[in-house]
Design a protein around this motif. Structure first.
Motif, PDB file in Angstrom:
ATOM      1  N   UNK A 174       6.322  21.086  33.602  1.00  0.00           N
ATOM      2  CA  UNK A 174       5.200  21.311  34.533  1.00  0.00           C
ATOM      3  C   UNK A 174       3.898  21.616  33.794  1.00  0.00           C
ATOM      4  N   UNK A 175       2.832  20.951  34.207  1.00  0.00           N
ATOM      5  CA  UNK A 175       1.502  21.239  33.674  1.00  0.00           C
ATOM      6  C   UNK A 175       0.850  22.349  34.499  1.00  0.00           C
ATOM      7  N   UNK A 176      -0.269  22.852  33.970  1.00  0.00           N
ATOM      8  CA  UNK A 176      -1.051  23.811  34.736  1.00  0.00           C
ATOM      9  C   UNK A 176      -1.389  23.234  36.107  1.00  0.00           C
ATOM     10  N   UNK A 177      -1.391  24.048  37.146  1.00  0.00           N
ATOM     11  CA  UNK A 177      -1.789  23.549  38.464  1.00  0.00           C
ATOM     12  C   UNK A 177      -3.191  22.945  38.409  1.00  0.00           C
ATOM     13  N   UNK A 178      -3.417  21.916  39.203  1.00  0.00           N
ATOM     14  CA  UNK A 178      -4.695  21.213  39.182  1.00  0.00           C
ATOM     15  C   UNK A 178      -5.872  22.151  39.407  1.00  0.00           C
ATOM     16  N   UNK A 179      -5.713  23.142  40.306  1.00  0.00           N
ATOM     17  CA  UNK A 179      -6.839  24.014  40.616  1.00  0.00           C
ATOM     18  C   UNK A 179      -7.227  24.908  39.440  1.00  0.00           C
ATOM     19  N   UNK A 180      -6.347  25.033  38.447  1.00  0.00           N
ATOM     20  CA  UNK A 180      -6.677  25.824  37.261  1.00  0.00           C
ATOM     21  C   UNK A 180      -7.467  24.994  36.253  1.00  0.00           C
ATOM     22  N   UNK A 181      -7.313  23.690  36.324  1.00  0.00           N
ATOM     23  CA  UNK A 181      -7.953  22.791  35.360  1.00  0.00           C
ATOM     24  C   UNK A 181      -9.217  22.148  35.937  1.00  0.00           C
ATOM     25  N   UNK A 182      -9.150  21.786  37.216  1.00  0.00           N
ATOM     26  CA  UNK A 182     -10.261  21.051  37.841  1.00  0.00           C
ATOM     27  C   UNK A 182     -11.145  22.014  38.634  1.00  0.00           C
ATOM     28  N   UNK A 183     -12.417  22.050  38.276  1.00  0.00           N
ATOM     29  CA  UNK A 183     -13.391  22.898  38.970  1.00  0.00           C
ATOM     30  C   UNK A 183     -14.547  22.018  39.423  1.00  0.00           C
ATOM     31  N   UNK A 184     -15.189  22.367  40.496  1.00  0.00           N
ATOM     32  CA  UNK A 184     -16.321  21.581  40.980  1.00  0.00           C
ATOM     33  C   UNK A 184     -17.615  22.378  40.871  1.00  0.00           C
ATOM     34  N   UNK A 185     -18.640  21.692  40.432  1.00  0.00           N
ATOM     35  CA  UNK A 185     -20.009  22.194  40.338  1.00  0.00           C
ATOM     36  C   UNK A 185     -20.235  23.159  39.177  1.00  0.00           C
ATOM     37  N   UNK A 186     -19.288  24.048  38.897  1.00  0.00           N
ATOM     38  CA  UNK A 186     -19.482  24.993  37.801  1.00  0.00           C
ATOM     39  C   UNK A 186     -18.142  25.581  37.380  1.00  0.00           C
ATOM     40  N   UNK A 194      -8.538  33.868  37.896  1.00  0.00           N
ATOM     41  CA  UNK A 194      -8.016  33.093  36.768  1.00  0.00           C
ATOM     42  C   UNK A 194      -6.647  33.630  36.345  1.00  0.00           C
ATOM     43  N   UNK A 195      -6.561  34.967  36.213  1.00  0.00           N
ATOM     44  CA  UNK A 195      -5.298  35.574  35.791  1.00  0.00           C
ATOM     45  C   UNK A 195      -4.210  35.375  36.840  1.00  0.00           C
ATOM     46  N   UNK A 196      -4.576  35.397  38.112  1.00  0.00           N
ATOM     47  CA  UNK A 196      -3.595  35.177  39.176  1.00  0.00           C
ATOM     48  C   UNK A 196      -3.014  33.773  39.088  1.00  0.00           C
ATOM     49  N   UNK A 197      -3.875  32.798  38.804  1.00  0.00           N
ATOM     50  CA  UNK A 197      -3.394  31.427  38.626  1.00  0.00           C
ATOM     51  C   UNK A 197      -2.432  31.348  37.438  1.00  0.00           C
ATOM     52  N   UNK A 198      -2.764  32.030  36.351  1.00  0.00           N
ATOM     53  CA  UNK A 198      -1.900  32.022  35.169  1.00  0.00           C
ATOM     54  C   UNK A 198      -0.558  32.685  35.454  1.00  0.00           C
ATOM     55  N   UNK A 199      -0.572  33.748  36.240  1.00  0.00           N
ATOM     56  CA  UNK A 199       0.679  34.416  36.598  1.00  0.00           C
ATOM     57  C   UNK A 199       1.572  33.496  37.426  1.00  0.00           C
ATOM     58  N   UNK A 200       0.966  32.728  38.335  1.00  0.00           N
ATOM     59  CA  UNK A 200       1.733  31.765  39.115  1.00  0.00           C
ATOM     60  C   UNK A 200       2.328  30.679  38.237  1.00  0.00           C
ATOM     61  N   UNK A 201       1.553  30.234  37.264  1.00  0.00           N
ATOM     62  CA  UNK A 201       2.050  29.203  36.344  1.00  0.00           C
ATOM     63  C   UNK A 201       3.157  29.765  35.452  1.00  0.00           C
ATOM     64  N   UNK A 202       3.030  31.026  35.059  1.00  0.00           N
ATOM     65  CA  UNK A 202       4.083  31.667  34.272  1.00  0.00           C
ATOM     66  C   UNK A 202       5.423  31.625  35.002  1.00  0.00           C
ATOM     67  N   UNK A 203       5.411  31.890  36.287  1.00  0.00           N
ATOM     68  CA  UNK A 203       6.646  31.848  37.081  1.00  0.00           C
ATOM     69  C   UNK A 203       7.242  30.440  37.074  1.00  0.00           C
ATOM     70  N   UNK A 204       6.371  29.439  37.209  1.00  0.00           N
ATOM     71  CA  UNK A 204       6.825  28.046  37.218  1.00  0.00           C
ATOM     72  C   UNK A 204       7.469  27.668  35.885  1.00  0.00           C
ATOM     73  N   UNK A 205       6.807  28.031  34.778  1.00  0.00           N
ATOM     74  CA  UNK A 205       7.320  27.695  33.445  1.00  0.00           C
ATOM     75  C   UNK A 205       8.603  28.460  33.142  1.00  0.00           C
ATOM     76  N   UNK A 206       8.657  29.728  33.515  1.00  0.00           N
ATOM     77  CA  UNK A 206       9.860  30.534  33.295  1.00  0.00           C
ATOM     78  C   UNK A 206      11.051  29.935  34.037  1.00  0.00           C
ATOM     79  N   UNK A 207      10.833  29.493  35.273  1.00  0.00           N
ATOM     80  CA  UNK A 207      11.901  28.852  36.048  1.00  0.00           C
ATOM     81  C   UNK A 207      12.340  27.549  35.396  1.00  0.00           C
ATOM     82  N   UNK A 208      11.378  26.797  34.863  1.00  0.00           N
ATOM     83  CA  UNK A 208      11.682  25.525  34.195  1.00  0.00           C
ATOM     84  C   UNK A 208      12.602  25.761  32.992  1.00  0.00           C
TER      85      UNK A 208
END
Length: 249
Positions: A174-186, A194-208
């Motif tokens: 699994x890659x980082x969720x799109x919303x963590x990589x893709x930002x609009x306007x700035x 940002x940290x909340x997104x990383x914590x969610x991704x940590x759960x995904x990677x740990x499960x993997x």
């Protein structure tokens, strides 16, 4: 979704191959696909060195950290940032390009051109049913790699790519969720979000990892990255690049 996008989204690093070389036709198609990539100002500041010789592959495998798949594959490509030909162009056209060729900008152009070409090559190979894996380990000892490949001044081997017929297919990581990589306007600068997104991704990677290893491994992505970045690596790079008369201005 079309077949090209399906091929891209189905990418996974392949590190185990059948003992079966690529044909010259396959190699030609992959290299021509690489050459079709975009290039800054048409400068085409890269070269690709193909390695078939088993002994050279073994030497490069050892230099890359004893990675067996660098020696055992259908074909090995090494992508190089290359401003050597532009030095020759300056001689041919009797111009002074020295300051430009020494610049960080032109070194970045060469690295970017090589990377764009490589990704085209990867997609072309995978569209043929082949597997690939990028090899950053060649930068462990670029002096040794340069000696094996006989690269001249203003040529830097950046990374390898092993290609071949997969003998076993790995799971998609699994890659980082799109919303963590893709930002609009700035750029998103809300640290808590940002940290909340990383914590969610940590759960995904740990499960993997847990699923893949039957529970023997459950490390997180931020844990991996923190551990890796706490140990500086390849700190000789600046001096090596400058010794090749690149990136000095």
């Amino acid at each position: 979704m079309n077949q090209i996008i399906e091929t891209i989204l189905n990418h996974r690093s392949q590190r185990s191959f059948e003992d079966r070389p690529l044909s010259d036709e396959q190699i030609s198609a992959i290299v021509q696909s690489a050459q079709a990539a975009s290039t800054s100002s048409f400068i085409q500041a890269y070269s690709i060195i193909g390695v078939k010789d088993p002994e050279k592959k073994k030497k490069l495998a050892a230099l890359a950290g004893s990675q067996d798949y660098v020696a055992n594959n259908g074909h090995l490509l090494v992508f190089c940032a290359d401003l050597h030909r532009h030095t020759l162009i300056s001689e041919m056209e009797q111009t002074d390009a020295e300051e430009s060729l020494l610049s960080t900008e032109k070194f970045m152009v060469a690295c970017i051109d090589a990377s764009l070409a490589a990704q085209n090559a990867a997609i072309a190979a995978e569209s043929m049913g082949l597997g690939i894996c990028y090899i950053g380990g060649i930068r462990n000892d670029l002096k040794g790699v340069a000696e094996v490949l006989k690269t001249p001044e203003r040529v830097i081997p950046l990374f390898g790519m092993v290609i071949g017929y997969p003998d076993e297919v790995n799971d998609l990581k699994p890659r980082l969720p799109m919303e963590h990589v893709y930002m609009e306007e700035e750029y998103l600068q809300d640290k808590e979000a940002y940290k909340k997104q990383l914590e969610g991704y940590n759960e995904m990677i740990s499960d993997y990892y847990s699923s893949r290893t039957g529970g023997r491994r459950n490390d997180t992505w931020t844990g991996q990255m923190a551990k890796m970045l706490s140990v500086p690596r390849r700190m000789y790079m600046k001096d090596f690049v400058e010794s090749k008369k690149l990136n000095t201005k």
